[in-house]
Design a protein around this motif. Structure first.
Motif, short mmCIF file in Angstrom:
data_model
loop_
_atom_site.label_atom_id
_atom_site.label_comp_id
_atom_site.label_asym_id
_atom_site.label_seq_id
_atom_site.Cartn_x
_atom_site.Cartn_y
_atom_site.Cartn_z
N THR A 71 0.86 -1.18 0.00
CA THR A 71 0.00 0.00 0.00
C THR A 71 0.90 1.23 0.00
O THR A 71 1.77 1.37 0.86
CB THR A 71 -0.92 0.03 1.23
N SER A 72 0.66 2.10 -0.96
CA SER A 72 1.44 3.34 -1.06
C SER A 72 0.51 4.51 -0.77
O SER A 72 -0.48 4.71 -1.49
CB SER A 72 2.06 3.48 -2.46
N ARG A 73 0.82 5.25 0.27
CA ARG A 73 0.03 6.41 0.65
C ARG A 73 0.95 7.62 0.71
O ARG A 73 2.17 7.49 0.70
CB ARG A 73 -0.66 6.20 1.99
N ALA A 74 0.36 8.75 0.83
CA ALA A 74 1.15 9.99 0.93
C ALA A 74 2.03 9.93 2.18
O ALA A 74 1.53 9.88 3.30
CB ALA A 74 0.24 11.20 0.98
N GLY A 75 3.34 9.88 1.98
CA GLY A 75 4.28 9.90 3.08
C GLY A 75 4.61 8.54 3.68
O GLY A 75 5.44 8.48 4.60
N GLN A 76 4.02 7.46 3.19
CA GLN A 76 4.28 6.18 3.84
C GLN A 76 4.07 5.02 2.86
O GLN A 76 3.10 5.00 2.10
CB GLN A 76 3.37 5.99 5.05
N SER A 77 4.98 4.07 2.93
CA SER A 77 4.89 2.83 2.15
C SER A 77 4.79 1.65 3.12
O SER A 77 5.59 1.54 4.06
CB SER A 77 6.13 2.66 1.26
N THR A 78 3.80 0.80 2.89
CA THR A 78 3.61 -0.38 3.74
C THR A 78 3.58 -1.61 2.84
O THR A 78 2.74 -1.71 1.94
CB THR A 78 2.30 -0.28 4.53
N ILE A 79 4.50 -2.53 3.10
CA ILE A 79 4.59 -3.77 2.33
C ILE A 79 4.43 -4.93 3.29
O ILE A 79 5.13 -5.02 4.31
CB ILE A 79 5.94 -3.86 1.59
N THR A 80 3.51 -5.82 2.98
CA THR A 80 3.24 -7.00 3.81
C THR A 80 3.68 -8.24 3.05
O THR A 80 3.14 -8.52 1.97
CB THR A 80 1.75 -7.10 4.17
N VAL A 81 4.64 -8.96 3.61
CA VAL A 81 5.16 -10.19 3.00
C VAL A 81 4.50 -11.36 3.71
O VAL A 81 4.81 -11.65 4.87
CB VAL A 81 6.69 -10.27 3.12
N ARG A 82 3.57 -12.03 3.04
CA ARG A 82 2.88 -13.18 3.62
C ARG A 82 3.74 -14.43 3.43
O ARG A 82 4.10 -14.77 2.30
CB ARG A 82 1.52 -13.39 2.96
N LEU A 83 4.04 -15.10 4.53
CA LEU A 83 4.87 -16.29 4.47
C LEU A 83 4.02 -17.53 4.30
O LEU A 83 2.84 -17.56 4.67
CB LEU A 83 5.71 -16.42 5.75
N GLU A 84 4.62 -18.55 3.75
CA GLU A 84 3.92 -19.82 3.60
C GLU A 84 3.62 -20.43 4.97
O GLU A 84 4.35 -20.19 5.94
CB GLU A 84 4.77 -20.80 2.78
N LEU A 85 2.57 -21.20 5.03
CA LEU A 85 2.15 -21.82 6.28
C LEU A 85 3.25 -22.76 6.77
O LEU A 85 3.72 -23.63 6.04
CB LEU A 85 0.85 -22.60 6.07
N GLY A 86 3.68 -22.55 8.02
CA GLY A 86 4.71 -23.40 8.61
C GLY A 86 6.13 -22.91 8.40
O GLY A 86 7.06 -23.50 8.95
N HIS A 87 6.33 -21.84 7.63
CA HIS A 87 7.69 -21.34 7.39
C HIS A 87 8.18 -20.57 8.63
O HIS A 87 7.41 -19.82 9.25
CB HIS A 87 7.71 -20.43 6.17
N ASP A 88 9.44 -20.74 8.96
CA ASP A 88 10.02 -20.10 10.14
C ASP A 88 10.13 -18.60 9.90
O ASP A 88 10.83 -18.15 8.99
CB ASP A 88 11.40 -20.70 10.42
N SER A 89 9.42 -17.83 10.72
CA SER A 89 9.42 -16.38 10.55
C SER A 89 10.76 -15.75 10.91
O SER A 89 11.13 -14.71 10.37
CB SER A 89 8.32 -15.75 11.41
N THR A 90 11.53 -16.39 11.81
CA THR A 90 12.83 -15.84 12.19
C THR A 90 13.80 -15.86 11.02
O THR A 90 14.51 -14.88 10.76
CB THR A 90 13.41 -16.63 13.37
N ASP A 91 13.82 -16.98 10.29
CA ASP A 91 14.69 -17.07 9.11
C ASP A 91 14.27 -16.06 8.05
O ASP A 91 15.11 -15.40 7.42
CB ASP A 91 14.65 -18.48 8.54
N ALA A 92 12.97 -15.94 7.83
CA ALA A 92 12.48 -14.99 6.83
C ALA A 92 12.80 -13.55 7.23
O ALA A 92 13.16 -12.73 6.38
CB ALA A 92 10.98 -15.17 6.64
#
Length: 627
Positions: free
Chosen positions: A84-105
């Motif tokens: 999502t790109s808004r005035a003054g801010q960019s927000t990117i959400t990276v959805r991980l696969e089910l069961g993938h280790d979030s620490t490594d990602a």
């Protein structure tokens, strides 16, 4: 021929001790299991937020969102990326696969951001990266605060200094966040005419503020008795100190900040507005630790709120706006009640069919022992007590008694043939060793494959399948160890059966005779029965095709979530006015208890909390279309 069941029958203490260990360890395991609504899922997302003050939405998209998206899209374990790109801010959400280790990602995403940092505008702030639970990207509890005398900045300052640290120390709490808060800040309102008259720009004022916001350790001085650390501190705190700040020197004259700007102690620019029943509010969001007992956290929170209530200032009102465990408690209460009812019904049926309290004790002891023993496997696999695992225990009630019933019936048959109870137990257990093992393995093999399904369904039903299979396996062990021992003591000796037992046996003899006649008649029309069976089988396809399909039933949780999406260039005031109109419309429903909301320039979200089920005529599903 000797069998391993003989060891337990001839040494009943060994059988009692082995099953007592299962009982004690299983009970302890069930007591320590966390309580949740659904099984824990390793479903995470990584949120990358980059602030570029003053940039338009198109500029943010071209210079921030696009290069960051390109860098993180190739990270391993990524399911999809949304931005999502808004005035003054960019927000990117990276959805991980089910069961993938979030620490490594997270480590890999951070490394990729370092690689593209040089491509981002120098004026943009460094990207902020955080990990969120994709299945619950919000807090479990929200405590709302309103004041009749303090404005939002003053209320925020009081909460930050007093209650936020207190609630953060509660057992099982991961963090406490402030929603709709406005922190105190020194506001500098520049006068363009005065700046132009002195040949200054806003950049000069900004540079002067940066120069005078500095703290450095310059050394240390020592005496005979003491030593002192030397600091170069230009930190400004009061309005008067900021007003005397030197901005520049022009023609021998010193230009101070008060000459070109108005300084006041105010608050940071609002980025979100929180409201409760239409009144400005500040929320404290409580996020429990992953794997913690959320119902227990709710109990700690309520006790702490009751203690805080007595010490609150008169102008501040506190209330628990949202309790995410409310429905969880009700659901677990109902399913626990169902479990108790199921056990009572099974106990009554077993007693009526066996015809003796002493004989019925064998399966009735095996039933809770098998269910409690399943807790050992649940703890070993890191499961929790949730709706699916308790459902598995409820379903297992009817399965775990089968083995014990078969054993006690077979021992009783040998007793009626003239054997002593010990001889009958030895012979009956030997005969059923293979069938009980086969039945146990078969039932476990039927349910275990559910755990190997992929995707969200497999992740949700893993605990259900393993718990059910574990209860069946424990019941097989109990049936081959404890049930023969109890049968050798509790079964009536030959000729001493109770009157009810005799009546039950006669009834079964009558039923068996009638069944033989029906079976002979059925075999005489076997082709007709085969045709009927095929028709029923074929009817399953259209019935399955036209049935509604959903992951879980839609249930009334006394809450309807509302989401508001605004234009990229919308102001907070405009979005706030739109949210007020929504809240007014929702408040007109007679089923509404209250409305809460969080509004930001990009949109907002909130909730319509309805009255209790007993106090309204329509369900939330019936209200959904009107809302």
């Amino acid at each position: 021929m000797r069998a391993f069941t003989d060891v337990f029958i001839k040494h009943p203490v060994l059988a009692a001790v082995a099953n007592l260990v299962i009982l004690l360890v299983g009970a302890r395991a069930l007591y320590t299991l966390p309580v949740q609504q659904f099984p824990s899922l390793e479903s995470s997302s990584i949120v990358i937020t980059t602030v570029y003050t003053g940039a338009s939405a198109e500029t943010v998209r071209g210079f921030l969102t696009t290069p960051i998206e390109r860098a993180v899209s190739s990270v391993s374990g990524v399911d999809y990326v949304e931005s999502t790109s808004r005035a003054g801010q960019s927000t990117i959400t990276v959805r991980l696969e089910l069961g993938h280790d979030s620490t490594d990602a997270l480590a890999e995403v951070t490394a990729r951001l370092q690689q593209v940092r040089a491509e981002l505008p120098a004026e943009a702030e460094p990207p902020v990266v955080e990990v969120q639970r994709a299945d619950r990207p919000y807090g479990t509890f929200y405590v709302g605060f309103t004041s009749t005398q303090r404005d939002t900045p003053a209320l925020t300052d009081w909460l930050t200094r007093t209650l936020q640290p207190q609630l953060a120390t509660l057992p099982g709490v991961q963090r406490v966040t402030l929603e709709g808060a406005r922190a105190l800040a020194m506001r500098v309102w520049m006068d363009p005419d005065q700046l132009a008259a002195r040949n200054l720009s806003p950049g000069d004022v900004h540079a002067a503020l940066q120069r005078n916001n500095y703290l450095a350790a310059v050394g240390q001085t020592k005496g005979d008795l003491v030593q002192v650390n030397l600091l170069a501190d230009t930190d400004l705190r009061a309005v008067e100190e900021f007003e005397q700040l030197i901005v520049a020197e022009r023609n021998g004259a010193i230009v101070r900040l008060s000459d070109v700007a108005r300084v006041e102690l105010g608050a940071e620019e609002a980025t979100m507005v929180a409201k409760y029943r239409g009144q400005p509010s500040v929320y404290l969001g409580i996020w429990p630790l992953p794997g913690s007992n959320e119902i227990e956290v709710a109990a700690h929170l309520r006790r702490e709120m009751a203690r805080i209530e007595a010490t609150l200032p008169d102008d501040i009102e506190m209330r628990l706006v949202w309790d995410g465990t409310m429905f969880m408690r009700d659901a677990l209460k109902e399913i626990t009640k169902t479990l108790g009812e199921t056990i009572l019904i099974v106990a009554l049926v077993v007693f009526l069919f066996l015809g003796s309290v002493r004989t019925a004790m064998v399966p009735l002891v095996a039933m809770p022992l098998s269910l409690i023993g399943a807790g050992i496997v649940m703890l070993a696999f890191g499961f929790s007590l949730n709706l699916l695992t308790i459902l598995a225990i409820v379903l297992a009630v009817g399965l775990v008694v089968d083995d014990a019933i078969v054993v006690v019936e077979n021992v009783e048959r040998h007793v009626r043939q003239g054997k002593t109870r010990i001889e009958a137990a030895l012979a009956g257990a030997r005969e059923l060793r293979g069938p009980v093992l086969a039945m146990t393995v078969t039932l476990a093999a039927v349910y275990t494959p559910i755990a190997f399904q992929g995707g969200l369904t497999g992740a949700l039903f893993l605990e259900f399948a393993i718990t059910l299979a574990a209860a069946v396996i424990v019941s097989g062990f109990v049936a081959l160890t404890l049930s023969p021992v109890m049968s050798s003591r509790f079964v009536h000796e030959h000729g001493r059966q109770a009157r009810l037992t005799i009546l039950v046996n006669r009834a079964f003899d009558t039923i068996r005779a009638r069944y033989e006649k029906l079976l002979d008649a059925a075999l005489g029309m076997r082709w007709a029965i085969v045709v009927v069976a095929l028709l029923v089988t074929l009817a399953a396809w259209p019935l399955y095709t036209y049935s509604r399909q959903e992951l879980a039933p839609v249930e009334d949780q006394s809450h309807i979530s509302l989401f508001l999406e605004a234009a990229p260039d919308a102001t907070l005031a405009a979005v706030d006015r739109a949210s007020e109109r929504v809240a007014d419309a929702v408040g007109e429903f007679p089923e509404t208890d209250f409305m809460w909301s969080l509004t930001a320039p990009w949109g907002g979200f909130g909730g319509m909390v309805t009255k209790n089920w007993l106090e309204r005529e329509r369900s939330t599903q019936e209200m959904f279309g009107d809302v």
